[in-house]
Write a protein that holds these residues in place. Structure first.
Motif, PDB file in Angstrom:
ATOM      1  N   GLY A 111      37.026  48.384  52.663  1.00  0.00           N
ATOM      2  CA  GLY A 111      36.092  49.361  52.145  1.00  0.00           C
ATOM      3  C   GLY A 111      36.715  50.410  51.252  1.00  0.00           C
ATOM      4  N   TYR A 112      38.001  50.333  51.010  1.00  0.00           N
ATOM      5  CA  TYR A 112      38.667  51.311  50.158  1.00  0.00           C
ATOM      6  C   TYR A 112      39.829  50.649  49.438  1.00  0.00           C
ATOM      7  CZ  TYR A 112      41.169  51.473  54.574  1.00  0.00           C
ATOM      8  OH  TYR A 112      41.821  51.129  55.716  1.00  0.00           O
ATOM      9  N   PHE A 113      40.320  51.310  48.401  1.00  0.00           N
ATOM     10  CA  PHE A 113      41.402  50.753  47.604  1.00  0.00           C
ATOM     11  C   PHE A 113      42.034  51.857  46.776  1.00  0.00           C
ATOM     12  CE2 PHE A 113      37.307  50.148  45.560  1.00  0.00           C
ATOM     13  CZ  PHE A 113      37.488  50.719  44.302  1.00  0.00           C
ATOM     14  N   PHE A 114      43.266  51.613  46.336  1.00  0.00           N
ATOM     15  CA  PHE A 114      43.926  52.496  45.374  1.00  0.00           C
ATOM     16  C   PHE A 114      43.567  52.011  43.987  1.00  0.00           C
ATOM     17  CE2 PHE A 114      46.999  52.985  48.938  1.00  0.00           C
ATOM     18  CZ  PHE A 114      46.920  54.359  49.084  1.00  0.00           C
ATOM     19  N   LEU A 115      43.260  52.939  43.103  1.00  0.00           N
ATOM     20  CA  LEU A 115      42.879  52.592  41.739  1.00  0.00           C
ATOM     21  C   LEU A 115      43.968  53.077  40.785  1.00  0.00           C
ATOM     22  CD1 LEU A 115      40.495  51.335  40.168  1.00  0.00           C
ATOM     23  CD2 LEU A 115      39.580  53.637  39.921  1.00  0.00           C
ATOM     24  N   TYR A 116      44.548  52.140  40.046  1.00  0.00           N
ATOM     25  CA  TYR A 116      45.631  52.451  39.115  1.00  0.00           C
ATOM     26  C   TYR A 116      45.177  52.239  37.675  1.00  0.00           C
ATOM     27  CZ  TYR A 116      48.784  52.445  43.086  1.00  0.00           C
ATOM     28  OH  TYR A 116      49.394  52.752  44.266  1.00  0.00           O
ATOM     29  N   HIS A 117      45.874  52.896  36.770  1.00  0.00           N
ATOM     30  CA  HIS A 117      45.607  52.794  35.324  1.00  0.00           C
ATOM     31  C   HIS A 117      44.188  53.253  34.994  1.00  0.00           C
ATOM     32  CE1 HIS A 117      49.390  50.780  35.216  1.00  0.00           C
ATOM     33  NE2 HIS A 117      48.942  49.729  35.868  1.00  0.00           N
ATOM     34  N   HIS A 118      43.767  54.306  35.654  1.00  0.00           N
ATOM     35  CA  HIS A 118      42.412  54.825  35.471  1.00  0.00           C
ATOM     36  C   HIS A 118      42.260  55.634  34.196  1.00  0.00           C
ATOM     37  CE1 HIS A 118      44.398  58.343  37.061  1.00  0.00           C
ATOM     38  NE2 HIS A 118      44.620  57.701  38.190  1.00  0.00           N
ATOM     39  N   GLY A 119      43.370  56.006  33.568  1.00  0.00           N
ATOM     40  CA  GLY A 119      43.303  56.705  32.302  1.00  0.00           C
ATOM     41  C   GLY A 119      43.163  58.214  32.405  1.00  0.00           C
ATOM     42  N   ILE A 120      43.205  58.759  33.609  1.00  0.00           N
ATOM     43  CA  ILE A 120      43.122  60.213  33.763  1.00  0.00           C
ATOM     44  C   ILE A 120      44.545  60.766  33.703  1.00  0.00           C
ATOM     45  CG2 ILE A 120      42.443  62.125  35.261  1.00  0.00           C
ATOM     46  CD1 ILE A 120      40.190  60.256  36.284  1.00  0.00           C
ATOM     47  N   ASP A 121      44.772  61.615  32.737  1.00  0.00           N
ATOM     48  CA  ASP A 121      46.103  62.145  32.447  1.00  0.00           C
ATOM     49  C   ASP A 121      46.630  63.018  33.581  1.00  0.00           C
ATOM     50  OD1 ASP A 121      48.117  64.063  31.256  1.00  0.00           O
ATOM     51  OD2 ASP A 121      47.707  62.801  29.505  1.00  0.00           O
ATOM     52  N   ALA A 122      47.883  62.793  33.972  1.00  0.00           N
ATOM     53  CA  ALA A 122      48.509  63.588  35.031  1.00  0.00           C
ATOM     54  C   ALA A 122      48.574  65.066  34.648  1.00  0.00           C
ATOM     55  CB  ALA A 122      49.907  63.049  35.334  1.00  0.00           C
ATOM     56  N   ASP A 123      48.715  65.356  33.356  1.00  0.00           N
ATOM     57  CA  ASP A 123      48.739  66.756  32.919  1.00  0.00           C
ATOM     58  C   ASP A 123      47.386  67.441  33.171  1.00  0.00           C
ATOM     59  OD1 ASP A 123      51.378  66.562  32.117  1.00  0.00           O
ATOM     60  OD2 ASP A 123      50.878  66.191  30.008  1.00  0.00           O
ATOM     61  N   LEU A 141      31.385  51.281  39.529  1.00  0.00           N
ATOM     62  CA  LEU A 141      30.092  50.788  40.007  1.00  0.00           C
ATOM     63  C   LEU A 141      29.608  49.596  39.193  1.00  0.00           C
ATOM     64  CD1 LEU A 141      28.121  53.994  40.988  1.00  0.00           C
ATOM     65  CD2 LEU A 141      28.897  52.147  42.475  1.00  0.00           C
ATOM     66  N   SER A 142      29.893  49.597  37.910  1.00  0.00           N
ATOM     67  CA  SER A 142      29.541  48.449  37.077  1.00  0.00           C
ATOM     68  C   SER A 142      30.290  47.203  37.547  1.00  0.00           C
ATOM     69  CB  SER A 142      29.859  48.756  35.614  1.00  0.00           C
ATOM     70  OG  SER A 142      29.571  47.647  34.810  1.00  0.00           O
ATOM     71  N   ALA A 143      31.566  47.386  37.901  1.00  0.00           N
ATOM     72  CA  ALA A 143      32.350  46.259  38.420  1.00  0.00           C
ATOM     73  C   ALA A 143      31.790  45.786  39.761  1.00  0.00           C
ATOM     74  CB  ALA A 143      33.815  46.648  38.553  1.00  0.00           C
ATOM     75  N   CYS A 144      31.350  46.717  40.601  1.00  0.00           N
ATOM     76  CA  CYS A 144      30.729  46.348  41.881  1.00  0.00           C
ATOM     77  C   CYS A 144      29.469  45.520  41.639  1.00  0.00           C
ATOM     78  CB  CYS A 144      30.382  47.591  42.701  1.00  0.00           C
ATOM     79  SG  CYS A 144      31.801  48.485  43.350  1.00  0.00           S
ATOM     80  N   ALA A 145      28.657  45.953  40.700  1.00  0.00           N
ATOM     81  CA  ALA A 145      27.440  45.218  40.368  1.00  0.00           C
ATOM     82  C   ALA A 145      27.794  43.814  39.881  1.00  0.00           C
ATOM     83  CB  ALA A 145      26.634  45.968  39.306  1.00  0.00           C
ATOM     84  N   ASP A 146      28.799  43.716  39.013  1.00  0.00           N
ATOM     85  CA  ASP A 146      29.234  42.401  38.524  1.00  0.00           C
ATOM     86  C   ASP A 146      29.627  41.501  39.689  1.00  0.00           C
ATOM     87  OD1 ASP A 146      28.821  43.103  35.876  1.00  0.00           O
ATOM     88  OD2 ASP A 146      30.945  43.462  35.444  1.00  0.00           O
ATOM     89  N   ASP A 147      30.413  42.038  40.626  1.00  0.00           N
ATOM     90  CA  ASP A 147      30.869  41.239  41.758  1.00  0.00           C
ATOM     91  C   ASP A 147      29.710  40.787  42.643  1.00  0.00           C
ATOM     92  OD1 ASP A 147      33.123  40.169  43.427  1.00  0.00           O
ATOM     93  OD2 ASP A 147      32.144  41.474  44.899  1.00  0.00           O
ATOM     94  N   LEU A 148      28.668  41.607  42.706  1.00  0.00           N
ATOM     95  CA  LEU A 148      27.496  41.255  43.514  1.00  0.00           C
ATOM     96  C   LEU A 148      26.524  40.348  42.770  1.00  0.00           C
ATOM     97  CD1 LEU A 148      26.843  44.766  45.075  1.00  0.00           C
ATOM     98  CD2 LEU A 148      27.649  42.720  46.285  1.00  0.00           C
ATOM     99  N   GLY A 149      26.857  40.025  41.503  1.00  0.00           N
ATOM    100  CA  GLY A 149      25.979  39.169  40.711  1.00  0.00           C
ATOM    101  C   GLY A 149      24.775  39.902  40.166  1.00  0.00           C
ATOM    102  N   ALA A 204      36.215  41.229  40.874  1.00  0.00           N
ATOM    103  CA  ALA A 204      36.619  40.439  42.046  1.00  0.00           C
ATOM    104  C   ALA A 204      37.551  41.231  42.959  1.00  0.00           C
ATOM    105  CB  ALA A 204      37.296  39.140  41.588  1.00  0.00           C
ATOM    106  N   GLU A 205      38.488  41.978  42.382  1.00  0.00           N
ATOM    107  CA  GLU A 205      39.422  42.770  43.192  1.00  0.00           C
ATOM    108  C   GLU A 205      38.698  43.896  43.927  1.00  0.00           C
ATOM    109  OE1 GLU A 205      42.734  44.066  40.816  1.00  0.00           O
ATOM    110  OE2 GLU A 205      43.354  42.007  40.377  1.00  0.00           O
ATOM    111  N   ILE A 206      37.807  44.587  43.241  1.00  0.00           N
ATOM    112  CA  ILE A 206      37.054  45.660  43.887  1.00  0.00           C
ATOM    113  C   ILE A 206      36.142  45.080  44.968  1.00  0.00           C
ATOM    114  CG2 ILE A 206      35.232  47.394  43.546  1.00  0.00           C
ATOM    115  CD1 ILE A 206      36.564  48.091  40.872  1.00  0.00           C
ATOM    116  N   GLY A 207      35.479  43.979  44.659  1.00  0.00           N
ATOM    117  CA  GLY A 207      34.612  43.339  45.655  1.00  0.00           C
ATOM    118  C   GLY A 207      35.375  42.922  46.892  1.00  0.00           C
TER     119      GLY A 207
END
Length: 170
Positions: free
Chosen positions: A41-53, A147-155, A31-34
């Protein structure tokens, strides 16, 4: 005269740093991404799990490569044979906006369609950017989740975009 109000870029916060998500987590993220995609058309993505190191290591790896002499960098020249993985030196890219060449260097890592011709291997082109190739894999996984979340939001079924993303960055 009133100042124009700057648009607020929405935040999307992933649960569990990209780990397992509950059904409620998936619904909230979708819902948030949708909403973000429909508004600006854009957003900041947090807690993505990619290590800063890892990100820091990729920047250092990049600096190290571009400091090499041209004779060293050219060993990794991209070509059709390498499926355009590798190095593109100054002036190699031509602009569609003007008649001249681009004044930049580029290096492409990524997926390929099947094996590259012998004796050339994708690993050869990823060698100067071991951490960059690792980051690429993380970003592909993250992109799949978004993209999976986008698909979910689009039904649509969660895997609806998978067939279009089998070989990203070709």
């Amino acid at each position: 005269m009133a100042e124009a109000k700057r648009p607020v870029i929405p935040d999307v916060r992933l649960p569990n740093h990209g780990g397992d998500w509950t059904a409620e987590d998936k619904a909230r993220v979708a819902a948030e991404i949708g909403a973000a995609c429909r508004s600006g058309g854009y957003f900041f993505l947090y807690h993505h799990g990619i290590d800063a190191d890892l990100l820091s290591a990729v920047y250092e790896e990049t600096r190290r490569f571009y400091r090499l002499p041209a004779a060293e960098k050219i060993k990794y020249n991209s070509s059709e044979r390498s499926q355009f993985l590798g190095y593109r030196g100054l002036g190699r890219e031509k602009s569609t906006a003007h008649a001249g060449a681009e004044a930049c260097e580029q290096y492409r890592i990524g997926n390929t369609k099947g094996a590259l011709g012998a004796p050339v291997a994708a690993d050869f082109y990823h060698a100067p950017f071991e951490k960059g190739a690792c980051l690429f894999k993380h970003l592909v996984d993250l992109g799949d989740r978004v993209l999976s979340a986008c698909a979910d939001d689009l039904g649509l079924p969660a895997a609806d975009f998978d067939s279009s993303m089998n070989s990203p960055m070709l």
